[in-house]
Design an enzyme around this catalytic site. Structure first.
Site, PDB file in Angstrom:
ATOM      1  N   ASP A  47      23.057  32.217  21.856  1.00 55.63           N
ATOM      2  CA  ASP A  47      24.463  32.060  22.227  1.00 55.63           C
ATOM      3  C   ASP A  47      25.375  32.578  21.116  1.00 55.63           C
ATOM      4  OD1 ASP A  47      23.158  30.737  24.209  1.00 55.63           O
ATOM      5  OD2 ASP A  47      23.891  28.728  23.684  1.00 55.63           O
ATOM      6  N   GLY A  79      27.364  26.569  31.303  1.00 54.17           N
ATOM      7  CA  GLY A  79      26.310  27.530  30.959  1.00 54.17           C
ATOM      8  C   GLY A  79      26.819  28.849  30.401  1.00 54.17           C
ATOM      9  N   GLU A 106      25.413  22.790  15.958  1.00 54.70           N
ATOM     10  CA  GLU A 106      24.967  22.313  17.273  1.00 54.70           C
ATOM     11  C   GLU A 106      23.793  21.333  17.102  1.00 54.70           C
ATOM     12  OE1 GLU A 106      25.474  23.635  21.631  1.00 54.70           O
ATOM     13  OE2 GLU A 106      26.089  24.937  20.030  1.00 54.70           O
ATOM     14  N   HIS A 160      13.353  32.761  28.760  1.00 55.09           N
ATOM     15  CA  HIS A 160      12.406  31.967  27.958  1.00 55.09           C
ATOM     16  C   HIS A 160      11.622  32.846  26.981  1.00 55.09           C
ATOM     17  CE1 HIS A 160      12.567  27.869  29.855  1.00 55.09           C
ATOM     18  NE2 HIS A 160      13.193  28.561  30.774  1.00 55.09           N
ATOM     19  N   SER A 201      28.349  28.931  27.550  1.00 53.59           N
ATOM     20  CA  SER A 201      28.323  28.665  26.114  1.00 53.59           C
ATOM     21  C   SER A 201      29.703  28.573  25.469  1.00 53.59           C
ATOM     22  CB  SER A 201      27.459  29.692  25.388  1.00 53.59           C
ATOM     23  OG  SER A 201      26.930  29.066  24.253  1.00 53.59           O
ATOM     24  N   SER A 202      30.511  27.688  26.009  1.00 47.98           N
ATOM     25  CA  SER A 202      31.785  27.382  25.352  1.00 47.98           C
ATOM     26  C   SER A 202      31.524  26.760  23.991  1.00 47.98           C
ATOM     27  CB  SER A 202      32.620  26.431  26.216  1.00 47.98           C
ATOM     28  OG  SER A 202      32.032  25.148  26.276  1.00 47.98           O
ATOM     29  N   ASP A 231      13.080  33.748  23.931  1.00 54.78           N
ATOM     30  CA  ASP A 231      13.561  33.538  22.551  1.00 54.78           C
ATOM     31  C   ASP A 231      12.563  32.728  21.716  1.00 54.78           C
ATOM     32  OD1 ASP A 231      14.163  31.305  24.096  1.00 54.78           O
ATOM     33  OD2 ASP A 231      16.159  30.989  23.231  1.00 54.78           O
ATOM     34  N   TYR A 271      11.565  21.682  30.658  1.00 52.25           N
ATOM     35  CA  TYR A 271      11.798  22.722  29.641  1.00 52.25           C
ATOM     36  C   TYR A 271      10.774  22.570  28.513  1.00 52.25           C
ATOM     37  CZ  TYR A 271      14.116  25.461  26.026  1.00 52.25           C
ATOM     38  OH  TYR A 271      14.378  26.381  25.043  1.00 52.25           O
TER      39      TYR A 271
HETATM   40  P1  ADP Z   1      28.457  25.109  27.387  1.00 51.82           P
HETATM   41  O1  ADP Z   1      28.205  25.518  25.983  1.00 51.82           O
HETATM   42  O2  ADP Z   1      27.520  25.745  28.347  1.00 51.82           O
HETATM   43  O3  ADP Z   1      29.876  25.307  27.831  1.00 51.82           O
HETATM   44  P2  ADP Z   1      27.940  22.522  26.251  1.00 51.82           P
HETATM   45  O4  ADP Z   1      27.718  21.196  26.836  1.00 51.82           O
HETATM   46  O5  ADP Z   1      26.943  23.068  25.298  1.00 51.82           O
HETATM   47  O6  ADP Z   1      28.180  23.536  27.477  1.00 51.82           O
HETATM   48  O7  ADP Z   1      29.337  22.544  25.477  1.00 51.82           O
HETATM   49  C1  ADP Z   1      30.508  22.043  26.081  1.00 51.82           C
HETATM   50  C2  ADP Z   1      31.238  21.145  25.103  1.00 51.82           C
HETATM   51  O8  ADP Z   1      31.812  21.924  24.040  1.00 51.82           O
HETATM   52  C3  ADP Z   1      32.415  20.439  25.729  1.00 51.82           C
HETATM   53  O9  ADP Z   1      32.033  19.267  26.378  1.00 51.82           O
HETATM   54  C4  ADP Z   1      33.298  20.164  24.508  1.00 51.82           C
HETATM   55  O10 ADP Z   1      32.831  19.033  23.792  1.00 51.82           O
HETATM   56  C5  ADP Z   1      33.056  21.376  23.623  1.00 51.82           C
HETATM   57  N1  ADP Z   1      34.087  22.429  23.807  1.00 51.82           N
HETATM   58  C6  ADP Z   1      33.849  23.756  23.848  1.00 51.82           C
HETATM   59  N2  ADP Z   1      35.005  24.452  23.991  1.00 51.82           N
HETATM   60  C7  ADP Z   1      36.008  23.560  24.044  1.00 51.82           C
HETATM   61  C8  ADP Z   1      37.426  23.654  24.217  1.00 51.82           C
HETATM   62  N3  ADP Z   1      38.034  24.835  24.352  1.00 51.82           N
HETATM   63  N4  ADP Z   1      38.130  22.501  24.240  1.00 51.82           N
HETATM   64  C9  ADP Z   1      37.533  21.287  24.106  1.00 51.82           C
HETATM   65  N5  ADP Z   1      36.195  21.154  23.962  1.00 51.82           N
HETATM   66  C10 ADP Z   1      35.421  22.248  23.930  1.00 51.82           C
HETATM   67 MG    MG Z   2      26.473  25.020  24.836  1.00 52.57          MG
END
Ligand code: ADP
Ligand code: MG
Length: 391
Positions: free
Chosen positions: A176, A128, A164, A39, A130-131, A41, A225
């Site tokens: 991230d 978590g 985002e 916390h 950060s995909s 940032d 939060y």
């Molecule tokens: P986090 O960032 O922690 O993983 P988020 O909810 O912020 O969680 O982001 C997840 C979302 O990003 C997924 O539900 C999807 O919509 C999108 N996403 C990210 N990477 C992929 C991927 N490789 N394939 C499909 N969707 C993805």
């Molecule tokens: Mg995310």
């Protein structure tokens, strides 16, 4: 080499098969973990994070018409839209991250043509790591290269953040995206959220990170939060009225000043305020300890960080506390703390690499004994950040 990464080969193969040509560009971006600085940032302070060795690849090539065709290979879904007019849609939420990035790039330079694109990765979604930022950044790097748009890394991080905010509806900071872009093998990324200065702090190759995801998500997380954020802003305003120097955020308040003037705050507000103040100091001290290769000292700061979350900021929960306590006696473990917003989510453990697998198994078992189901435990290595792999 990133081309050893399995998703890279699967993606290339699928691109060839579905689009009947070779991709012109492929870019990669990793997920990230917050290692110290909780916390801090939005208090304009410091964070130590790491890019990790799981990530997403984005492949693309030009089209003659103005269509943008986008496939999420992990879920095997495809959308088509006009490259010049990407719009957020509820039907395919995953596409919004890429559309947002495309809109950000198009605002810098008009897009001359359409595109065939496809992405695939190995970051668990929504846990978590950060995909979402990884997707924004690999798309951003690949598309900027394809369209010939020059974007420096901090600007690319902002394009991802704006995607985002505006297209996915998530009000995230920049941590991230910065971690994904600036990661380097065997190092932590130190970011100053006031100046946005970024540097790599060597961690060494003998230690790695263990991420234990509780999958717990306690009610009212967003509300809590926001309340923590408001508490920090409230106490920053208070310190601005009593200290002889400007205070724009808690970043500007030292522990000594907090001690001297805390009496003017309620006990609760004072406890909330010391958490980001202390975290900021711990990040600075932690970077100094790492410069002297004092990993044990760094690990102690991680335990202190968690203790401050538990008792002062109250953003921990029984699941996270149990994992941190269970980590302490495990041989080879150097430190553990909650990672991210708190109120559920993950614990990050710093461990000797040779002990990581046994530590993960022990933590999953301890968690299972207490809560009836094991937690996920995943070994992650601080790794290189995002880059164009091909093209
Ligand atoms: P986090 O960032 O922690 O993983 P988020 O909810 O912020 O969680 O982001 C997840 C979302 O990003 C997924 O539900 C999807 O919509 C999108 N996403 C990210 N990477 C992929 C991927 N490789 N394939 C499909 N969707 C993805
Ligand atoms: Mg995310």
């Amino acid at each position: 080499m990133m081309t050893d990464h399995q998703p890279y080969h699967i993606l290339r193969e699928k691109f060839r098969r579905d689009y009947r040509c070779e991709p012109g560009v492929i870019a990669y971006a990793p997920g990230r973990v917050e290692v110290l600085g909780n916390h801090t940032d939005y208090n304009e302070g410091l964070v130590l994070s790491a890019a990790i060795d799981v990530g997403t690849f984005f492949a693309c090539g030009p089209r003659r018409d103005g269509t943008f065709r986008l496939t999420a290979a992990d879920v095997d879904e495809t959308v088509e839209f006009l490259a010049a007019a990407p719009e957020a849609s509820r039907a395919h939420p995953w596409a919004n991250y890429v559309k947002g990035v495309l809109a950000g790039l198009a605002a810098r330079q008009p897009l001359a043509h359409g595109c065939d694109a496809m992405f695939l990765g190995d970051i668990p979604l929504g846990s978590g790591l950060s995909s979402s930022a990884a997707l924004e950044i690999c798309a951003g790097l690949a598309l900027a290269r394809l369209y010939g748009i020059a974007v420096d890394p901090l600007d690319m991080a902002r394009i991802g953040q704006a995607a985002e905010h505006r297209f996915a509806g998530v009000k995230c900071g920049l941590m991230d995206q910065i971690s994904s872009l600036f990661g380097r093998n065997g190092t932590l990324v130190e970011t100053d959220f006031r100046s946005l200065a970024v540097r790599n702090v060597p961690l060494g190759r003998d230690v790695c990170l263990l991420i234990c995801n509780t999958h717990a998500r306690h009610a009212l997380v967003d509300g809590e939060y926001n309340r923590r954020r408001e508490a920090c802003e409230f106490s920053a305003r208070y310190f601005a009225t009593v200290l002889p120097h400007p205070v724009r955020a808690l970043r500007d308040v030292s522990r000594q000043e907090w001690e001297a003037y805390r009496g003017g705050l309620s006990a609760l507000m004072a406890r909330r305020a010391i958490h980001p103040i202390g975290e900021n100091e711990r990040v600075m001290q932690g970077a100094r300890l790492l410069a002297h290769n004092d990993l044990a000292g760094f690990g102690r700061l991680m335990y202190e960080s968690h203790e401050s979350s538990r008792t002062c900021f109250e953003n921990s929960c029984p699941e996270l506390d149990l994992l941190v306590e269970a980590a302490r006696p495990i041989p080879g473990v150097l430190g553990a703390r909650l990672s991210g917003g708190g109120f559920g989510g993950s614990v990050v453990v710093l461990t000797q690499c040779h002990a990581a697998a046994a530590a993960g198994a022990a933590l999953a078992e301890a968690y299972g004994r207490a809560f009836g189901k094991p937690c996920d435990a995943r070994i992650l290595t601080p790794s290189d950040g995002a880059h164009v792999v091909m093209g």
